[in-house]
Motif scaffolding. Structure first.
Motif, PDB file in Angstrom:
ATOM      1  N   SER A  91      46.618  40.763  47.714  1.00  0.00           N
ATOM      2  CA  SER A  91      46.837  39.753  48.757  1.00  0.00           C
ATOM      3  C   SER A  91      47.355  38.441  48.163  1.00  0.00           C
ATOM      4  N   ALA A  92      47.250  38.280  46.832  1.00  0.00           N
ATOM      5  CA  ALA A  92      47.773  37.095  46.142  1.00  0.00           C
ATOM      6  C   ALA A  92      47.727  37.362  44.647  1.00  0.00           C
ATOM      7  N   PHE A  93      48.429  36.549  43.876  1.00  0.00           N
ATOM      8  CA  PHE A  93      48.304  36.620  42.429  1.00  0.00           C
ATOM      9  C   PHE A  93      46.949  36.053  42.033  1.00  0.00           C
ATOM     10  N   PRO A  94      46.319  36.590  40.993  1.00  0.00           N
ATOM     11  CA  PRO A  94      45.027  36.044  40.557  1.00  0.00           C
ATOM     12  C   PRO A  94      45.211  34.698  39.862  1.00  0.00           C
ATOM     13  N   THR A  95      44.185  33.856  39.936  1.00  0.00           N
ATOM     14  CA  THR A  95      44.247  32.552  39.270  1.00  0.00           C
ATOM     15  C   THR A  95      42.958  32.296  38.502  1.00  0.00           C
ATOM     16  N   HIS A  96      43.108  31.502  37.454  1.00  0.00           N
ATOM     17  CA  HIS A  96      41.954  30.961  36.729  1.00  0.00           C
ATOM     18  C   HIS A  96      41.570  29.684  37.451  1.00  0.00           C
ATOM     19  N   GLY A  97      40.511  29.058  37.033  1.00  0.00           N
ATOM     20  CA  GLY A  97      40.179  27.742  37.563  1.00  0.00           C
ATOM     21  C   GLY A  97      41.327  26.776  37.277  1.00  0.00           C
ATOM     22  N   GLY A  98      41.659  25.928  38.196  1.00  0.00           N
ATOM     23  CA  GLY A  98      42.774  25.000  38.022  1.00  0.00           C
ATOM     24  C   GLY A  98      44.100  25.551  38.482  1.00  0.00           C
ATOM     25  N   GLY A  99      44.116  26.821  38.931  1.00  0.00           N
ATOM     26  CA  GLY A  99      45.335  27.372  39.506  1.00  0.00           C
ATOM     27  C   GLY A  99      46.255  28.088  38.543  1.00  0.00           C
ATOM     28  N   SER A 100      45.916  28.161  37.249  1.00  0.00           N
ATOM     29  CA  SER A 100      46.806  28.846  36.324  1.00  0.00           C
ATOM     30  C   SER A 100      46.732  30.356  36.546  1.00  0.00           C
ATOM     31  N   GLY A 101      47.766  31.060  36.113  1.00  0.00           N
ATOM     32  CA  GLY A 101      47.869  32.489  36.368  1.00  0.00           C
ATOM     33  C   GLY A 101      46.990  33.341  35.494  1.00  0.00           C
ATOM     34  N   ALA A 102      46.085  34.052  36.094  1.00  0.00           N
ATOM     35  CA  ALA A 102      45.241  35.001  35.377  1.00  0.00           C
ATOM     36  C   ALA A 102      45.992  36.317  35.234  1.00  0.00           C
ATOM     37  N   ALA A 103      45.610  37.091  34.268  1.00  0.00           N
ATOM     38  CA  ALA A 103      46.255  38.382  34.050  1.00  0.00           C
ATOM     39  C   ALA A 103      45.884  39.367  35.156  1.00  0.00           C
ATOM     40  N   ILE A 104      46.821  40.243  35.471  1.00  0.00           N
ATOM     41  CA  ILE A 104      46.598  41.333  36.420  1.00  0.00           C
ATOM     42  C   ILE A 104      46.322  42.585  35.597  1.00  0.00           C
ATOM     43  N   GLY A 120      52.626  30.691  32.543  1.00  0.00           N
ATOM     44  CA  GLY A 120      51.227  30.329  32.683  1.00  0.00           C
ATOM     45  C   GLY A 120      50.788  30.251  34.134  1.00  0.00           C
ATOM     46  N   TYR A 121      51.738  30.333  35.058  1.00  0.00           N
ATOM     47  CA  TYR A 121      51.442  30.259  36.499  1.00  0.00           C
ATOM     48  C   TYR A 121      52.222  31.324  37.242  1.00  0.00           C
ATOM     49  N   TRP A 122      51.543  31.981  38.169  1.00  0.00           N
ATOM     50  CA  TRP A 122      52.228  32.902  39.077  1.00  0.00           C
ATOM     51  C   TRP A 122      52.847  32.091  40.203  1.00  0.00           C
ATOM     52  N   PRO A 123      53.901  32.593  40.838  1.00  0.00           N
ATOM     53  CA  PRO A 123      54.474  31.887  41.998  1.00  0.00           C
ATOM     54  C   PRO A 123      53.482  31.874  43.166  1.00  0.00           C
ATOM     55  N   THR A 124      53.632  30.917  44.057  1.00  0.00           N
ATOM     56  CA  THR A 124      52.798  30.899  45.252  1.00  0.00           C
ATOM     57  C   THR A 124      53.289  31.984  46.207  1.00  0.00           C
ATOM     58  N   THR A 125      52.353  32.556  46.936  1.00  0.00           N
ATOM     59  CA  THR A 125      52.698  33.640  47.856  1.00  0.00           C
ATOM     60  C   THR A 125      52.264  33.282  49.267  1.00  0.00           C
ATOM     61  N   LYS A 126      52.839  34.007  50.204  1.00  0.00           N
ATOM     62  CA  LYS A 126      52.403  33.884  51.597  1.00  0.00           C
ATOM     63  C   LYS A 126      50.977  34.435  51.677  1.00  0.00           C
ATOM     64  N   ALA A 127      50.138  33.777  52.410  1.00  0.00           N
ATOM     65  CA  ALA A 127      48.749  34.217  52.568  1.00  0.00           C
ATOM     66  C   ALA A 127      48.707  35.402  53.527  1.00  0.00           C
ATOM     67  N   SER A 128      48.804  36.597  52.958  1.00  0.00           N
ATOM     68  CA  SER A 128      48.764  37.804  53.784  1.00  0.00           C
ATOM     69  C   SER A 128      48.441  39.006  52.915  1.00  0.00           C
ATOM     70  N   GLY A 148      49.066  42.371  51.171  1.00  0.00           N
ATOM     71  CA  GLY A 148      50.302  42.934  50.641  1.00  0.00           C
ATOM     72  C   GLY A 148      51.287  41.890  50.158  1.00  0.00           C
ATOM     73  N   ALA A 149      50.811  40.702  49.801  1.00  0.00           N
ATOM     74  CA  ALA A 149      51.707  39.636  49.354  1.00  0.00           C
ATOM     75  C   ALA A 149      52.286  39.921  47.975  1.00  0.00           C
ATOM     76  N   VAL A 150      51.609  40.740  47.167  1.00  0.00           N
ATOM     77  CA  VAL A 150      52.075  41.084  45.822  1.00  0.00           C
ATOM     78  C   VAL A 150      52.134  42.602  45.707  1.00  0.00           C
ATOM     79  N   LEU A 151      53.270  43.111  45.228  1.00  0.00           N
ATOM     80  CA  LEU A 151      53.465  44.555  45.049  1.00  0.00           C
ATOM     81  C   LEU A 151      53.925  44.800  43.620  1.00  0.00           C
ATOM     82  N   ILE A 152      53.186  45.610  42.885  1.00  0.00           N
ATOM     83  CA  ILE A 152      53.570  45.953  41.524  1.00  0.00           C
ATOM     84  C   ILE A 152      53.752  47.458  41.467  1.00  0.00           C
ATOM     85  N   GLU A 153      54.957  47.882  41.094  1.00  0.00           N
ATOM     86  CA  GLU A 153      55.246  49.308  40.973  1.00  0.00           C
ATOM     87  C   GLU A 153      55.318  49.639  39.494  1.00  0.00           C
ATOM     88  N   TYR A 154      54.622  50.719  39.112  1.00  0.00           N
ATOM     89  CA  TYR A 154      54.580  51.078  37.702  1.00  0.00           C
ATOM     90  C   TYR A 154      54.404  52.580  37.541  1.00  0.00           C
TER      91      TYR A 154
END
Length: 140
Positions: free
Chosen positions: A10-23, A69-77, A79-85
Motif C-alpha cells: 500500500s506504500a513504500f516502507p519508511t524508517h523514522g523521519g521518512g527515509s526509505g526502509a528496505a523492502i 535513501g528515500y522512496w518516492p511518495t505514493t498515492k494512499a491506496s 496496491g500503490a507499489v508493485l514489484i515484479e520479480y
C-alpha cells in the motif's frame, strides 16, 4: 523452479523521519527483479528506473533499497507499489535435500496409490524434515 511473483504494497516502507526502509521480497531465492512500479499522487503508474534502487541478495533473503535513501511518495491506496520479480531455483540448481524429498514423496504416492478414504494417509515426518530449512513464513 523459477517463477514470476508480484509483491503488492500500500506504500513504500519508511524508517523514522521518512527515509526509505528496505523492502524484503518473500519467496527466496530471488533470481531477478523485473520492475518496481508505484502510483504517484495523481494515480499514474510509474516504473522506477533500475538506477534508482539497489537489489541486495543475501542468499536466504533479498532486499530492495532506494539509492537516494528515500522512496518516492505514493498515492494512499491499496496496491500503490508493485514489484515484479523472479524467484525460485533454476533448472538443475535445486538443492539435494529438496530433490531427495521429491523422490521419497513420489515413491510413497506410487507405493500407496490404492489408498481409500477408509485409511488416512500418514505423514512422513522424517522426510518432511528435509524441507525445514526452505520454509518461508509470512509475517503476521
Amino acid at each position: 523452479v523459477a517463477t514470476n511473483w508480484r509483491l503488492t504494497l500500500s506504500a513504500f516502507p519508511t524508517h523514522g523521519g521518512g527515509s526509505g526502509a528496505a523492502i524484503t521480497l518473500p519467496m527466496p531465492p530471488t533470481a531477478s527483479v523485473s520492475t518496481v512500479k508505484y502510483r504517484d499522487d495523481a494515480g499514474t503508474l510509474i516504473t522506477m528506473p533500475e538506477a534508482d534502487y539497489t537489489v541486495i541478495d543475501l542468499g536466504d533473503m533479498t532486499l530492495i533499497e532506494p539509492d537516494s535513501g528515500y522512496w518516492p511518495t505514493t498515492k494512499a491506496s491499496a496496491g500503490a507499489v508493485l514489484i515484479e520479480y523472479v524467484s525460485g531455483y533454476a533448472v538443475g540448481a535445486c538443492p539435494e535435500s529438496i530433490r531427495r524429498w521429491i523422490i521419497l514423496a513420489a515413491g510413497d504416492m506410487y507405493a500407496n496409490r490404492e489408498r481409500s478414504s477408509e485409511r488416512e494417509a500418514l505423514p512422513a515426518q522424517f522426510a518432511d524434515g528435509l524441507l525445514d530449512q526452505y520454509y518461508t513464513w509470512a509475517a503476521p
